[in-house]
Write a protein that holds these residues in place. Structure first.
Motif, PDB file in Angstrom:
ATOM      1  N   GLY A  26       0.798  -1.226   0.000  1.00  0.00           N
ATOM      2  CA  GLY A  26       0.000   0.000   0.000  1.00  0.00           C
ATOM      3  C   GLY A  26       0.823   1.264   0.000  1.00  0.00           C
ATOM      4  N   VAL A  27       2.109   1.134  -0.280  1.00  0.00           N
ATOM      5  CA  VAL A  27       3.001   2.291  -0.264  1.00  0.00           C
ATOM      6  C   VAL A  27       4.058   2.091  -1.345  1.00  0.00           C
ATOM      7  CG1 VAL A  27       4.490   1.223   1.466  1.00  0.00           C
ATOM      8  CG2 VAL A  27       4.449   3.699   1.262  1.00  0.00           C
ATOM      9  N   THR A  28       4.522   3.174  -1.942  1.00  0.00           N
ATOM     10  CA  THR A  28       5.563   3.068  -2.967  1.00  0.00           C
ATOM     11  C   THR A  28       6.934   3.037  -2.313  1.00  0.00           C
ATOM     12  OG1 THR A  28       5.877   5.450  -3.255  1.00  0.00           O
ATOM     13  CG2 THR A  28       4.090   4.427  -4.510  1.00  0.00           C
ATOM     14  N   GLY A  29       7.974   2.894  -3.128  1.00  0.00           N
ATOM     15  CA  GLY A  29       9.324   2.807  -2.587  1.00  0.00           C
ATOM     16  C   GLY A  29       9.774   4.039  -1.842  1.00  0.00           C
ATOM     17  N   ASP A  30       9.197   5.209  -2.149  1.00  0.00           N
ATOM     18  CA  ASP A  30       9.629   6.425  -1.459  1.00  0.00           C
ATOM     19  C   ASP A  30       8.659   6.846  -0.358  1.00  0.00           C
ATOM     20  OD1 ASP A  30       7.485   7.466  -2.830  1.00  0.00           O
ATOM     21  OD2 ASP A  30       8.591   9.130  -3.745  1.00  0.00           O
ATOM     22  N   GLY A  31       7.719   5.949  -0.018  1.00  0.00           N
ATOM     23  CA  GLY A  31       6.811   6.229   1.090  1.00  0.00           C
ATOM     24  C   GLY A  31       5.493   6.861   0.711  1.00  0.00           C
ATOM     25  N   THR A  32       5.244   7.109  -0.566  1.00  0.00           N
ATOM     26  CA  THR A  32       3.978   7.689  -1.001  1.00  0.00           C
ATOM     27  C   THR A  32       2.869   6.649  -0.923  1.00  0.00           C
ATOM     28  OG1 THR A  32       5.124   9.155  -2.544  1.00  0.00           O
ATOM     29  CG2 THR A  32       2.773   8.800  -2.924  1.00  0.00           C
ATOM     30  N   PRO A  33       1.706   6.995  -0.354  1.00  0.00           N
ATOM     31  CA  PRO A  33       0.594   6.037  -0.361  1.00  0.00           C
ATOM     32  C   PRO A  33       0.273   5.605  -1.788  1.00  0.00           C
ATOM     33  CG  PRO A  33       0.113   7.853   1.128  1.00  0.00           C
ATOM     34  CD  PRO A  33       1.360   8.233   0.380  1.00  0.00           C
ATOM     35  N   LEU A  34       0.062   4.311  -1.966  1.00  0.00           N
ATOM     36  CA  LEU A  34      -0.188   3.760  -3.295  1.00  0.00           C
ATOM     37  C   LEU A  34      -1.404   4.414  -3.941  1.00  0.00           C
ATOM     38  CD1 LEU A  34       0.911   1.602  -5.212  1.00  0.00           C
ATOM     39  CD2 LEU A  34      -0.629  -0.046  -4.112  1.00  0.00           C
ATOM     40  N   ALA A  35      -2.433   4.689  -3.150  1.00  0.00           N
ATOM     41  CA  ALA A  35      -3.634   5.308  -3.699  1.00  0.00           C
ATOM     42  C   ALA A  35      -3.334   6.680  -4.286  1.00  0.00           C
ATOM     43  CB  ALA A  35      -4.706   5.421  -2.612  1.00  0.00           C
ATOM     44  N   ASP A  36      -2.451   7.436  -3.638  1.00  0.00           N
ATOM     45  CA  ASP A  36      -2.071   8.747  -4.166  1.00  0.00           C
ATOM     46  C   ASP A  36      -1.297   8.602  -5.481  1.00  0.00           C
ATOM     47  OD1 ASP A  36      -3.236   9.775  -1.919  1.00  0.00           O
ATOM     48  OD2 ASP A  36      -1.367  10.421  -0.967  1.00  0.00           O
ATOM     49  N   MET A  37      -0.407   7.619  -5.526  1.00  0.00           N
ATOM     50  CA  MET A  37       0.380   7.412  -6.735  1.00  0.00           C
ATOM     51  C   MET A  37      -0.508   7.094  -7.932  1.00  0.00           C
ATOM     52  SD  MET A  37       2.821   4.255  -7.836  1.00  0.00           S
ATOM     53  CE  MET A  37       1.308   3.371  -8.275  1.00  0.00           C
ATOM     54  N   LEU A  38      -1.573   6.334  -7.702  1.00  0.00           N
ATOM     55  CA  LEU A  38      -2.420   5.905  -8.810  1.00  0.00           C
ATOM     56  C   LEU A  38      -3.268   7.037  -9.387  1.00  0.00           C
ATOM     57  CD1 LEU A  38      -3.480   2.386  -7.477  1.00  0.00           C
ATOM     58  CD2 LEU A  38      -1.944   2.900  -9.392  1.00  0.00           C
ATOM     59  N   HIS A  39      -3.302   8.179  -8.717  1.00  0.00           N
ATOM     60  CA  HIS A  39      -3.968   9.347  -9.297  1.00  0.00           C
ATOM     61  C   HIS A  39      -3.079  10.047 -10.330  1.00  0.00           C
ATOM     62  CE1 HIS A  39      -7.551   9.473  -6.805  1.00  0.00           C
ATOM     63  NE2 HIS A  39      -6.812   9.277  -5.719  1.00  0.00           N
ATOM     64  N   VAL A  40      -1.772   9.861 -10.226  1.00  0.00           N
ATOM     65  CA  VAL A  40      -0.831  10.631 -11.039  1.00  0.00           C
ATOM     66  C   VAL A  40      -1.007  10.403 -12.540  1.00  0.00           C
ATOM     67  CG1 VAL A  40       1.615  11.069 -11.504  1.00  0.00           C
ATOM     68  CG2 VAL A  40       0.810  10.792  -9.146  1.00  0.00           C
ATOM     69  N   PRO A  41      -1.203   9.170 -13.027  1.00  0.00           N
ATOM     70  CA  PRO A  41      -1.384   9.003 -14.479  1.00  0.00           C
ATOM     71  C   PRO A  41      -2.569   9.789 -15.042  1.00  0.00           C
ATOM     72  CG  PRO A  41      -0.846   6.910 -13.471  1.00  0.00           C
ATOM     73  CD  PRO A  41      -1.103   7.867 -12.347  1.00  0.00           C
ATOM     74  N   GLY A  71      -0.675   8.773 -20.175  1.00  0.00           N
ATOM     75  CA  GLY A  71      -1.114   8.348 -18.847  1.00  0.00           C
ATOM     76  C   GLY A  71      -0.950   6.854 -18.655  1.00  0.00           C
ATOM     77  N   GLN A  72      -1.266   6.081 -19.683  1.00  0.00           N
ATOM     78  CA  GLN A  72      -1.141   4.628 -19.592  1.00  0.00           C
ATOM     79  C   GLN A  72       0.305   4.195 -19.441  1.00  0.00           C
ATOM     80  OE1 GLN A  72      -3.231   2.360 -22.638  1.00  0.00           O
ATOM     81  NE2 GLN A  72      -1.698   0.737 -22.496  1.00  0.00           N
ATOM     82  N   LEU A  73       1.210   4.822 -20.191  1.00  0.00           N
ATOM     83  CA  LEU A  73       2.625   4.481 -20.074  1.00  0.00           C
ATOM     84  C   LEU A  73       3.147   4.780 -18.674  1.00  0.00           C
ATOM     85  CD1 LEU A  73       3.967   5.774 -23.509  1.00  0.00           C
ATOM     86  CD2 LEU A  73       3.826   3.391 -22.755  1.00  0.00           C
ATOM     87  N   LEU A  74       2.736   5.914 -18.113  1.00  0.00           N
ATOM     88  CA  LEU A  74       3.167   6.266 -16.760  1.00  0.00           C
ATOM     89  C   LEU A  74       2.584   5.287 -15.747  1.00  0.00           C
ATOM     90  CD1 LEU A  74       4.634   8.123 -14.815  1.00  0.00           C
ATOM     91  CD2 LEU A  74       2.625   9.615 -14.810  1.00  0.00           C
ATOM     92  N   LEU A  75       1.333   4.904 -15.941  1.00  0.00           N
ATOM     93  CA  LEU A  75       0.695   3.942 -15.041  1.00  0.00           C
ATOM     94  C   LEU A  75       1.482   2.632 -15.025  1.00  0.00           C
ATOM     95  CD1 LEU A  75      -1.750   3.151 -13.246  1.00  0.00           C
ATOM     96  CD2 LEU A  75      -2.899   2.404 -15.350  1.00  0.00           C
ATOM     97  N   ALA A 128      -2.524  12.802 -17.839  1.00  0.00           N
ATOM     98  CA  ALA A 128      -3.342  12.836 -19.049  1.00  0.00           C
ATOM     99  C   ALA A 128      -4.146  14.128 -19.138  1.00  0.00           C
ATOM    100  CB  ALA A 128      -4.270  11.624 -19.082  1.00  0.00           C
ATOM    101  N   LEU A 129      -4.731  14.545 -18.014  1.00  0.00           N
ATOM    102  CA  LEU A 129      -5.535  15.770 -18.009  1.00  0.00           C
ATOM    103  C   LEU A 129      -4.660  16.996 -18.273  1.00  0.00           C
ATOM    104  CD1 LEU A 129      -7.886  15.021 -14.964  1.00  0.00           C
ATOM    105  CD2 LEU A 129      -8.507  15.025 -17.391  1.00  0.00           C
TER     106      LEU A 129
END
Length: 321
Positions: free
Chosen positions: A90-105, A126-130, A109-110
């Motif tokens: 539930g967290v990325t390698g740098d400590g960011t919550p996974l849910a927050d990371m999944l908003h980034v793609p 967006g898909q490539l970043l995801l 795109a927007l």
């Protein structure tokens, strides 16, 4: 052995988990209603989060059995020092919550759309970043688990880098490099390389970067090192001079944060929260959380004075039982 088949199989299994999570995320992305982008993505985000978290848990959960089969029992290891795989989910390698990371793609795109990029191209970005973010999150969870598991075994003195097939030039140059057991793993986004522990009785032969390059076809060498680089290597040039091995590579510690912390697992119900204490409920939060910062494993390795100190901190911050 160079490296052991078990280490290669462990690394490849983690890559398959990352690929499966990426396919699930891509499938969800392709179901987005392109006339209603962000709300549509929010509607499928729960399934993506579950798929990536599940892959992280599986990647981290394989560490103890892998180390046990590879090294056997460690008589000097404290019986209580067992990795908690869920602590890395539930967290990325740098400590960011996974849910927050999944908003980034979607934000990517927007943002592209507002700059006039056509919809198809914006969604493709967006898909490539995801894909990059998902694969890296799963691989990082597995590598962090391996690092914590090795640190808790006194018999492990160091580890060697194990390079995947089709690795990039930067990784190939580092193939077989040996590091102290508490040294953070150098990687780049979407890197799937792994590590193998070294003990007094288990001393795998390190991979040879020159042999890896020599075993490639001409086309593979050109794709990996570039046409000029491949020609230089064929003429006997030093690989290290052809490739800047550390360009674009770092430990997760320095990806985005000076001090690598996370809020995952810091409620009263979480292992880290119960140990860190100092609970407080902030506005907008559902649960009380510990206000003491929870360090990520690689940050612990960076600041620890020695191995014993690292193990104490890993235990305090909820990565070991």
């Amino acid at each position: 052995m160079s490296p052991s088949p078990a280490a290669v199989a462990h690394m490849e299994a983690r890559a398959r988990l990352a690929a499966a999570a990426s396919r699930a995320a891509r499938s969800a992305w392709l179901r987005i209603d392109q006339s209603n982008l962000q709300p549509s993505w929010m509607g499928v985000l729960g399934g993506v989060l579950a798929a990536v978290s599940g892959a992280q848990l599986a990647a981290a959960g394989s560490t103890e059995s892998w180390l046990g089969s590879l090294l056997g029992a460690d008589p000097d290891r404290a019986a209580s020092d067992r990795l908690i795989p869920a602590s890395l989910v539930g967290v990325t390698g740098d400590g960011t919550p996974l849910a927050d990371m999944l908003h980034v793609p979607m934000w990517t795109a927007l943002s592209a759309l507002t700059r006039g990029v056509p919809l198809v191209q914006a969604m493709s970005r967006g898909q490539l970043l995801l894909d990059l973010l998902v694969r890296t999150a799963v691989a990082d969870a597995g590598r962090a688990a391996d690092s914590v598991g090795m640190a808790s075994r006194p018999a492990v003195t160091s580890y060697i880098r194990v390079v995947e097939g089709g690795a990039c030039s930067r990784c190939i140059i580092l193939a077989g490099a040996e590091y102290g057991v508490s040294t953070a793993f150098l990687r780049h986004p979407r890197c799937h390389c792994g590590m193998e522990p070294v003990t007094r009785d288990h001393k795998p032969t390190a991979q040879d970067p020159r042999k890896i390059a020599a075993d490639m076809t001409d086309a593979e060498r050109q794709r990996t090192f570039g046409e000029a680089g491949a020609k230089a290597i064929d003429e006997g040039a030093d690989l290290g001079q052809v490739v800047n091995a550390r360009r674009g590579m770092a430990s997760a510690t320095v990806f985005g944060r000076r001090i690598q912390t996370t809020t995952e697992g810091t409620t009263r119900r979480g292992v880290a929260g119960r140990r860190l204490q100092d609970f407080r409920k902030l506005p907008g939060e559902r649960y009380e959380r510990s206000q003491a910062p929870r360090l990520m494993p690689e940050e612990i390795f960076r600041i620890a004075d020695d191995r014993e100190h690292a193990v104490r901190l890993l235990r305090l911050h909820g990565y070991l039982t």
